[in-house]
Design a protein around this motif. Structure first.
Motif, PDB file in Angstrom:
ATOM      1  N   ARG A 151       0.837  -1.191   0.000  1.00 34.78           N
ATOM      2  CA  ARG A 151       0.000   0.000   0.000  1.00 34.78           C
ATOM      3  C   ARG A 151       0.880   1.251   0.000  1.00 34.78           C
ATOM      4  O   ARG A 151       1.900   1.315   0.703  1.00 34.78           O
ATOM      5  N   GLU A 152       0.476   2.254  -0.765  1.00 34.15           N
ATOM      6  CA  GLU A 152       1.310   3.437  -0.945  1.00 34.15           C
ATOM      7  C   GLU A 152       1.598   4.168   0.362  1.00 34.15           C
ATOM      8  O   GLU A 152       2.653   4.787   0.516  1.00 34.15           O
ATOM      9  N   GLU A 153       0.674   4.088   1.331  1.00 29.02           N
ATOM     10  CA  GLU A 153       0.903   4.787   2.594  1.00 29.02           C
ATOM     11  C   GLU A 153       2.032   4.152   3.413  1.00 29.02           C
ATOM     12  O   GLU A 153       2.497   4.739   4.413  1.00 29.02           O
ATOM     13  N   LEU A 154       2.496   2.977   3.002  1.00 31.49           N
ATOM     14  CA  LEU A 154       3.600   2.311   3.687  1.00 31.49           C
ATOM     15  C   LEU A 154       4.956   2.643   3.066  1.00 31.49           C
ATOM     16  O   LEU A 154       5.984   2.079   3.465  1.00 31.49           O
ATOM     17  N   PHE A 155       4.973   3.557   2.107  1.00 35.15           N
ATOM     18  CA  PHE A 155       6.194   3.857   1.357  1.00 35.15           C
ATOM     19  C   PHE A 155       7.358   4.222   2.283  1.00 35.15           C
ATOM     20  O   PHE A 155       8.462   3.680   2.159  1.00 35.15           O
ATOM     21  N   ASN A 156       7.144   5.151   3.219  1.00 36.05           N
ATOM     22  CA  ASN A 156       8.230   5.596   4.103  1.00 36.05           C
ATOM     23  C   ASN A 156       8.740   4.460   4.980  1.00 36.05           C
ATOM     24  O   ASN A 156       9.945   4.305   5.177  1.00 36.05           O
ATOM     25  N   GLU A 157       7.827   3.660   5.503  1.00 36.67           N
ATOM     26  CA  GLU A 157       8.217   2.550   6.371  1.00 36.67           C
ATOM     27  C   GLU A 157       9.038   1.507   5.609  1.00 36.67           C
ATOM     28  O   GLU A 157      10.068   1.023   6.102  1.00 36.67           O
ATOM     29  N   ILE A 158       8.600   1.175   4.389  1.00 39.30           N
ATOM     30  CA  ILE A 158       9.308   0.159   3.594  1.00 39.30           C
ATOM     31  C   ILE A 158      10.680   0.670   3.161  1.00 39.30           C
ATOM     32  O   ILE A 158      11.692  -0.025   3.281  1.00 39.30           O
ATOM     33  N   SER A 159      10.725   1.892   2.654  1.00 44.89           N
ATOM     34  CA  SER A 159      11.999   2.436   2.174  1.00 44.89           C
ATOM     35  C   SER A 159      12.992   2.627   3.325  1.00 44.89           C
ATOM     36  O   SER A 159      14.203   2.412   3.157  1.00 44.89           O
ATOM     37  N   ILE A 170      17.466  -3.105  -5.448  1.00 47.54           N
ATOM     38  CA  ILE A 170      16.053  -3.083  -5.085  1.00 47.54           C
ATOM     39  C   ILE A 170      15.465  -1.758  -5.547  1.00 47.54           C
ATOM     40  O   ILE A 170      16.064  -0.697  -5.347  1.00 47.54           O
ATOM     41  N   THR A 171      14.315  -1.821  -6.182  1.00 48.59           N
ATOM     42  CA  THR A 171      13.646  -0.600  -6.632  1.00 48.59           C
ATOM     43  C   THR A 171      12.233  -0.549  -6.074  1.00 48.59           C
ATOM     44  O   THR A 171      11.603  -1.576  -5.826  1.00 48.59           O
ATOM     45  N   ILE A 172      11.749   0.678  -5.853  1.00 44.85           N
ATOM     46  CA  ILE A 172      10.355   0.899  -5.489  1.00 44.85           C
ATOM     47  C   ILE A 172       9.754   1.845  -6.521  1.00 44.85           C
ATOM     48  O   ILE A 172      10.257   2.953  -6.725  1.00 44.85           O
ATOM     49  N   ASP A 173       8.710   1.392  -7.188  1.00 44.42           N
ATOM     50  CA  ASP A 173       7.990   2.213  -8.159  1.00 44.42           C
ATOM     51  C   ASP A 173       6.671   2.650  -7.545  1.00 44.42           C
ATOM     52  O   ASP A 173       5.914   1.821  -7.036  1.00 44.42           O
ATOM     53  N   GLU A 174       6.378   3.950  -7.596  1.00 42.38           N
ATOM     54  CA  GLU A 174       5.152   4.476  -7.016  1.00 42.38           C
ATOM     55  C   GLU A 174       4.467   5.417  -7.996  1.00 42.38           C
ATOM     56  O   GLU A 174       5.048   5.846  -8.980  1.00 42.38           O
ATOM     57  N   LYS A 175       3.206   5.707  -7.692  1.00 40.36           N
ATOM     58  CA  LYS A 175       2.376   6.591  -8.537  1.00 40.36           C
ATOM     59  C   LYS A 175       2.398   6.116  -9.985  1.00 40.36           C
ATOM     60  O   LYS A 175       2.693   6.878 -10.910  1.00 40.36           O
ATOM     61  N   PHE A 208      -1.201   0.449  -5.883  1.00 38.27           N
ATOM     62  CA  PHE A 208      -0.122  -0.003  -5.009  1.00 38.27           C
ATOM     63  C   PHE A 208       1.228   0.492  -5.524  1.00 38.27           C
ATOM     64  O   PHE A 208       1.357   0.912  -6.679  1.00 38.27           O
ATOM     65  N   SER A 209       2.221   0.431  -4.654  1.00 40.44           N
ATOM     66  CA  SER A 209       3.610   0.602  -5.070  1.00 40.44           C
ATOM     67  C   SER A 209       4.210  -0.782  -5.310  1.00 40.44           C
ATOM     68  O   SER A 209       3.779  -1.766  -4.718  1.00 40.44           O
ATOM     69  N   ILE A 210       5.220  -0.833  -6.182  1.00 40.65           N
ATOM     70  CA  ILE A 210       5.852  -2.103  -6.547  1.00 40.65           C
ATOM     71  C   ILE A 210       7.301  -2.114  -6.078  1.00 40.65           C
ATOM     72  O   ILE A 210       8.074  -1.199  -6.378  1.00 40.65           O
ATOM     73  N   LEU A 211       7.657  -3.154  -5.325  1.00 38.48           N
ATOM     74  CA  LEU A 211       9.036  -3.379  -4.901  1.00 38.48           C
ATOM     75  C   LEU A 211       9.594  -4.533  -5.728  1.00 38.48           C
ATOM     76  O   LEU A 211       8.974  -5.587  -5.820  1.00 38.48           O
ATOM     77  N   ILE A 240       4.498  -6.351   2.691  1.00 40.85           N
ATOM     78  CA  ILE A 240       4.721  -6.494   1.249  1.00 40.85           C
ATOM     79  C   ILE A 240       4.209  -7.875   0.836  1.00 40.85           C
ATOM     80  O   ILE A 240       4.367  -8.849   1.576  1.00 40.85           O
ATOM     81  N   VAL A 241       3.578  -7.948  -0.321  1.00 45.52           N
ATOM     82  CA  VAL A 241       2.950  -9.180  -0.804  1.00 45.52           C
ATOM     83  C   VAL A 241       3.586  -9.564  -2.137  1.00 45.52           C
ATOM     84  O   VAL A 241       3.615  -8.756  -3.077  1.00 45.52           O
ATOM     85  N   GLU A 242       4.081 -10.798  -2.214  1.00 44.93           N
ATOM     86  CA  GLU A 242       4.756 -11.227  -3.446  1.00 44.93           C
ATOM     87  C   GLU A 242       3.745 -11.395  -4.566  1.00 44.93           C
ATOM     88  O   GLU A 242       2.688 -11.998  -4.397  1.00 44.93           O
TER      89      GLU A 242
END
Length: 256
Positions: free
Chosen positions: A14-22, A169-174, A197-200, A224-226
């Motif tokens: 979920r996009e709101e988890l971006f800061n926590e994941i990164s 590792i990359t995170i794609d958002e928006k 969603f964002s993609i890791l 994060i969900v595979e």
């Protein structure tokens, strides 16, 4: 022409988890800085297919040697190189072949009359492509069958400890996708789709490096969900095009 071979694992969150994941990733990998000395890259791609979505169908059915065709650039048009690419699935190995075109060489790619100049492309292919098989593959761009332009853009944050490191590792958002209204304009769209969603992605030349112990808590806690079968192009077509096409399994999970 450059060829890149690697293995990948994909997750969404979920996009709101971006800061926590990164933040968790930065405990182990450094943000990768691009030439502009920024860790965030704005990526734009245009994908091509036949009238019958032949490449979409082969990719969603996971055929070996399935190919995707695209043109990609980073940031504002004209500020950096443009890449003409084809992506090939060979079992679990991902192969990307790309031709880099400098800004001064691709002005005719982005004008009001000819978005894709066949003559210009033919000259570039003659200059950069060596093998007969690659020429045959890339020449799809020159054929009358080259249709269905899908425009996809997103922001990418990358993590990699060095330029030569085998793990990235990359995170794609928006992530936003659109159908281009015709072959002559890059700013007119028939329909739009926003991916929720964002993609890791974990990317490595060594398949064994895809298993990362410090990511396990994020997976076990459901943060994060595979979703290894996810494809930006597949999702773009499935969510913006009507008609009798096979839909990806993840579309139901997001209400598509």
């Amino acid at each position: 022409m450059k060829e890149i071979k690697r293995y990948e694992r994909k997750f969404w969150f979920r996009e709101e988890l971006f800061n926590e994941i990164s933040f968790e990733i930065q405990k182990h990998l450094n943000p990768y800085l691009y030439k502009e000395n920024t860790a965030v890259s704005h990526i734009k791609s245009i994908y091509f297919d036949t009238h019958n979505f032949d490449f979409y169908s082969k990719r969603i059915k996971k055929y070996d040697d399935s190919i995707l065709y695209r043109i990609r650039w980073y940031g504002v048009v004209g500020s950096s190189s443009l890449f003409i690419e084809l992506k090939i699935n060979i079992n679990s190995l991902k192969v990307k072949k790309r031709i880099e075109v400098k800004p001064e060489r691709y002005e005719s790619f982005f004008n009001d009359k000819h978005f894709l100049s066949v003559n210009n492309l033919a000259c570039i292919f003659d200059e950069y492509i060596v093998t007969k098989q690659d020429k045959k593959s890339f020449c799809f761009f020159l054929s009358d069958a080259c249709k269905h332009l899908q425009f996809i853009e997103y922001k990418r944050l990358s993590f990699q400890n060095s330029e030569k490191a085998t793990l990235r590792i990359t995170i794609d958002e928006k992530i936003r996708s659109s159908i281009l209204s015709n072959e002559n304009h890059t700013d007119n769209f028939l329909s739009n789709s926003q991916f929720p969603f964002s993609i890791l992605e974990i990317k490595s030349k060594d398949k064994n490096h895809l298993i990362i112990d410090w990511l396990n808590p994020l997976i076990e806690n459901g943060l994060i969900v595979e979703i290894n079968k996810y494809s930006k192009y597949i999702h773009s077509v499935a969510s913006t095009m009507n008609g009798n096409i096979i839909k990806p399994s993840w579309l139901k999970k997001i209400g598509g």
